[in-house]
Motif scaffolding. Structure first.
Motif, PDB file in Angstrom:
ATOM      1  N   ASP A  70       0.836  -1.212   0.000  1.00  0.00           N
ATOM      2  CA  ASP A  70       0.000   0.000   0.000  1.00  0.00           C
ATOM      3  C   ASP A  70       0.866   1.255   0.000  1.00  0.00           C
ATOM      4  O   ASP A  70       0.571   2.230  -0.705  1.00  0.00           O
ATOM      5  CB  ASP A  70      -0.921   0.029   1.225  1.00  0.00           C
ATOM      6  N   LYS A  71       1.944   1.239   0.776  1.00  0.00           N
ATOM      7  CA  LYS A  71       2.839   2.400   0.832  1.00  0.00           C
ATOM      8  C   LYS A  71       3.554   2.609  -0.496  1.00  0.00           C
ATOM      9  O   LYS A  71       3.692   3.739  -0.972  1.00  0.00           O
ATOM     10  CB  LYS A  71       3.845   2.242   1.976  1.00  0.00           C
ATOM     11  N   VAL A  72       3.992   1.527  -1.119  1.00  0.00           N
ATOM     12  CA  VAL A  72       4.650   1.632  -2.427  1.00  0.00           C
ATOM     13  C   VAL A  72       3.656   2.136  -3.461  1.00  0.00           C
ATOM     14  O   VAL A  72       3.983   3.004  -4.278  1.00  0.00           O
ATOM     15  CB  VAL A  72       5.255   0.273  -2.855  1.00  0.00           C
ATOM     16  N   ALA A  73       2.433   1.622  -3.427  1.00  0.00           N
ATOM     17  CA  ALA A  73       1.407   2.061  -4.379  1.00  0.00           C
ATOM     18  C   ALA A  73       1.139   3.550  -4.234  1.00  0.00           C
ATOM     19  O   ALA A  73       0.964   4.259  -5.230  1.00  0.00           O
ATOM     20  CB  ALA A  73       0.118   1.264  -4.187  1.00  0.00           C
ATOM     21  N   SER A  74       1.128   4.019  -3.010  1.00  0.00           N
ATOM     22  CA  SER A  74       0.939   5.454  -2.774  1.00  0.00           C
ATOM     23  C   SER A  74       2.096   6.250  -3.367  1.00  0.00           C
ATOM     24  O   SER A  74       1.899   7.295  -3.990  1.00  0.00           O
ATOM     25  CB  SER A  74       0.820   5.706  -1.272  1.00  0.00           C
ATOM     26  N   ASP A  75       3.317   5.733  -3.198  1.00  0.00           N
ATOM     27  CA  ASP A  75       4.500   6.393  -3.760  1.00  0.00           C
ATOM     28  C   ASP A  75       4.460   6.419  -5.285  1.00  0.00           C
ATOM     29  O   ASP A  75       4.710   7.440  -5.902  1.00  0.00           O
ATOM     30  CB  ASP A  75       5.789   5.695  -3.317  1.00  0.00           C
ATOM     31  N   VAL A  76       4.142   5.264  -5.906  1.00  0.00           N
ATOM     32  CA  VAL A  76       4.176   5.209  -7.366  1.00  0.00           C
ATOM     33  C   VAL A  76       3.017   5.974  -7.988  1.00  0.00           C
ATOM     34  O   VAL A  76       3.126   6.442  -9.115  1.00  0.00           O
ATOM     35  CB  VAL A  76       4.235   3.765  -7.932  1.00  0.00           C
ATOM     36  N   ALA A  77       1.928   6.138  -7.243  1.00  0.00           N
ATOM     37  CA  ALA A  77       0.793   6.895  -7.770  1.00  0.00           C
ATOM     38  C   ALA A  77       1.162   8.362  -7.984  1.00  0.00           C
ATOM     39  O   ALA A  77       0.577   9.038  -8.829  1.00  0.00           O
ATOM     40  CB  ALA A  77      -0.408   6.786  -6.832  1.00  0.00           C
ATOM     41  N   THR A  78       2.157   8.837  -7.250  1.00  0.00           N
ATOM     42  CA  THR A  78       2.594  10.231  -7.409  1.00  0.00           C
ATOM     43  C   THR A  78       3.694  10.376  -8.449  1.00  0.00           C
ATOM     44  O   THR A  78       4.037  11.479  -8.834  1.00  0.00           O
ATOM     45  CB  THR A  78       3.091  10.807  -6.069  1.00  0.00           C
ATOM     46  N   GLY A  79       4.250   9.245  -8.904  1.00  0.00           N
ATOM     47  CA  GLY A  79       5.303   9.266  -9.914  1.00  0.00           C
ATOM     48  C   GLY A  79       4.865   8.458 -11.116  1.00  0.00           C
ATOM     49  O   GLY A  79       3.688   8.171 -11.293  1.00  0.00           O
ATOM     50  N   SER A  80       5.816   8.066 -11.927  1.00  0.00           N
ATOM     51  CA  SER A  80       5.453   7.329 -13.125  1.00  0.00           C
ATOM     52  C   SER A  80       6.001   5.910 -13.147  1.00  0.00           C
ATOM     53  O   SER A  80       5.736   5.167 -14.065  1.00  0.00           O
ATOM     54  CB  SER A  80       5.956   8.073 -14.360  1.00  0.00           C
ATOM     55  N   ARG A  81       6.817   5.544 -12.139  1.00  0.00           N
ATOM     56  CA  ARG A  81       7.386   4.201 -12.142  1.00  0.00           C
ATOM     57  C   ARG A  81       7.830   3.801 -10.743  1.00  0.00           C
ATOM     58  O   ARG A  81       7.973   4.617  -9.857  1.00  0.00           O
ATOM     59  CB  ARG A  81       8.543   4.099 -13.132  1.00  0.00           C
ATOM     60  N   LEU A  82       8.048   2.520 -10.601  1.00  0.00           N
ATOM     61  CA  LEU A  82       8.588   1.950  -9.374  1.00  0.00           C
ATOM     62  C   LEU A  82      10.052   2.362  -9.307  1.00  0.00           C
ATOM     63  O   LEU A  82      10.784   2.170 -10.253  1.00  0.00           O
ATOM     64  CB  LEU A  82       8.463   0.434  -9.496  1.00  0.00           C
ATOM     65  N   ASP A  83      10.483   2.946  -8.192  1.00  0.00           N
ATOM     66  CA  ASP A  83      11.856   3.442  -8.147  1.00  0.00           C
ATOM     67  C   ASP A  83      12.398   3.372  -6.729  1.00  0.00           C
ATOM     68  O   ASP A  83      11.996   4.138  -5.869  1.00  0.00           O
ATOM     69  CB  ASP A  83      11.903   4.877  -8.661  1.00  0.00           C
ATOM     70  N   THR A  84      13.322   2.450  -6.481  1.00  0.00           N
ATOM     71  CA  THR A  84      13.886   2.310  -5.134  1.00  0.00           C
ATOM     72  C   THR A  84      14.746   3.496  -4.745  1.00  0.00           C
ATOM     73  O   THR A  84      14.991   3.718  -3.578  1.00  0.00           O
ATOM     74  CB  THR A  84      14.758   1.047  -5.000  1.00  0.00           C
ATOM     75  N   ARG A  85      15.233   4.241  -5.700  1.00  0.00           N
ATOM     76  CA  ARG A  85      16.105   5.355  -5.362  1.00  0.00           C
ATOM     77  C   ARG A  85      15.353   6.490  -4.687  1.00  0.00           C
ATOM     78  O   ARG A  85      15.957   7.356  -4.079  1.00  0.00           O
ATOM     79  CB  ARG A  85      16.828   5.854  -6.619  1.00  0.00           C
ATOM     80  N   SER A  86      14.021   6.507  -4.781  1.00  0.00           N
ATOM     81  CA  SER A  86      13.279   7.615  -4.197  1.00  0.00           C
ATOM     82  C   SER A  86      12.315   7.184  -3.102  1.00  0.00           C
ATOM     83  O   SER A  86      11.603   8.012  -2.571  1.00  0.00           O
ATOM     84  CB  SER A  86      12.506   8.362  -5.295  1.00  0.00           C
ATOM     85  N   SER A  87      12.280   5.908  -2.765  1.00  0.00           N
ATOM     86  CA  SER A  87      11.271   5.461  -1.819  1.00  0.00           C
ATOM     87  C   SER A  87      11.822   4.461  -0.811  1.00  0.00           C
ATOM     88  O   SER A  87      12.210   3.352  -1.182  1.00  0.00           O
ATOM     89  CB  SER A  87      10.109   4.830  -2.594  1.00  0.00           C
ATOM     90  N   ASP A  88      11.812   4.863   0.459  1.00  0.00           N
ATOM     91  CA  ASP A  88      12.204   3.939   1.516  1.00  0.00           C
ATOM     92  C   ASP A  88      11.227   2.764   1.584  1.00  0.00           C
ATOM     93  O   ASP A  88      11.632   1.638   1.859  1.00  0.00           O
ATOM     94  CB  ASP A  88      12.228   4.660   2.865  1.00  0.00           C
ATOM     95  N   HIS A 113      -3.101  -6.363  -4.329  1.00  0.00           N
ATOM     96  CA  HIS A 113      -1.811  -6.078  -4.950  1.00  0.00           C
ATOM     97  C   HIS A 113      -1.878  -4.698  -5.602  1.00  0.00           C
ATOM     98  O   HIS A 113      -1.978  -4.586  -6.829  1.00  0.00           O
ATOM     99  CB  HIS A 113      -1.456  -7.158  -5.974  1.00  0.00           C
ATOM    100  N   PRO A 114      -1.847  -3.642  -4.791  1.00  0.00           N
ATOM    101  CA  PRO A 114      -2.051  -2.295  -5.336  1.00  0.00           C
ATOM    102  C   PRO A 114      -0.983  -1.855  -6.332  1.00  0.00           C
ATOM    103  O   PRO A 114      -1.279  -1.083  -7.243  1.00  0.00           O
ATOM    104  CB  PRO A 114      -2.080  -1.393  -4.108  1.00  0.00           C
ATOM    105  N   VAL A 115       0.247  -2.338  -6.200  1.00  0.00           N
ATOM    106  CA  VAL A 115       1.289  -1.958  -7.161  1.00  0.00           C
ATOM    107  C   VAL A 115       0.966  -2.572  -8.523  1.00  0.00           C
ATOM    108  O   VAL A 115       1.047  -1.905  -9.561  1.00  0.00           O
ATOM    109  CB  VAL A 115       2.690  -2.367  -6.674  1.00  0.00           C
ATOM    110  N   MET A 116       0.578  -3.841  -8.530  1.00  0.00           N
ATOM    111  CA  MET A 116       0.193  -4.487  -9.788  1.00  0.00           C
ATOM    112  C   MET A 116      -1.035  -3.794 -10.368  1.00  0.00           C
ATOM    113  O   MET A 116      -1.088  -3.549 -11.583  1.00  0.00           O
ATOM    114  CB  MET A 116      -0.076  -5.970  -9.565  1.00  0.00           C
TER     115      MET A 116
END
Length: 192
Positions: A70-88, A113-116
């Protein structure tokens, strides 16, 4: 346990503390080596509360993965891709997922699976295709992204990539991801 000022009070605070402590413990030690007692100690609560709120260690892992997802999905919803460099959250999610998979833990129990879902929606928006038509390509795309994110330090060193080559590799990954989605979409469309 720590000082009384760090002890979580109330259901929500206890659950939050346990999820964070379990995520950290699973990321550091792996699923097999993590213990309920160590997780509870890290959270500042009695180990019985782990069982009360989550049941088994496997159920706790499922809850941790859902929470991090859920936290990753929230992060990616504000960006355009999955990115470990910007998200703890992404870094922690990947470490917990990878360590758990390597330990043979069952990670298929996660109900959402919110990221998917986000990635499928991105593909649908880009292609105009039905979600069923892009699901395989999205799964392949995420596998490529996860593999790169998990192994990036090794890949940089092994291939002796400089900054420009690394940027090119990242751009290339996005191109391959688009092609995977497009290929799955066209493979699911019956010929006319």
């Amino acid at each position: 346990m720590g000082s009384t000022e760090n002890i979580p009070i109330g259901r929500e605070a206890v659950v939050t503390a346990l999820l964070r402590a379990a995520a950290d413990e699973f990321a550091e030690r792996g699923f097999e080596s993590a213990s309920i007692r160590a997780i509870a100690t890290r959270a500042g609560v009695n180990h019985g509360l782990v069982h009360r709120h989550f049941g088994s260690k496997s159920q706790l892992l499922t809850a941790v993965l859902a929470d991090l997802s859920d936290k990753v999905a929230s992060d990616v919803a504000t960006g355009s891709r999955l990115d470990t460099r910007s998200s703890d959250a992404t870094q922690l999610f990947l470490r917990v997922l990878a360590r758990s998979l390597l330990d043979g833990a069952d990670v298929a129990g996660q109900a959402r699976h919110p990221v998917m879902d986000w990635a499928v929606n991105q593909a649908v928006d880009r292609t105009g295709a039905d979600p069923a038509a892009v699901r395989v390509g999205v799964a392949q795309s995420i596998a490529l992204e996860l593999g790169w994110l998990l192994f990036e330090p090794f890949l940089i060193a092994a291939a002796d990539l400089d900054a420009a080559e690394l940027a090119s590799a990242r751009d290339g990954i996005q191109e391959v991801q688009r092609a995977l989605v497009d290929r799955s979409r066209s493979a699911s469309t019956p010929p006319k």
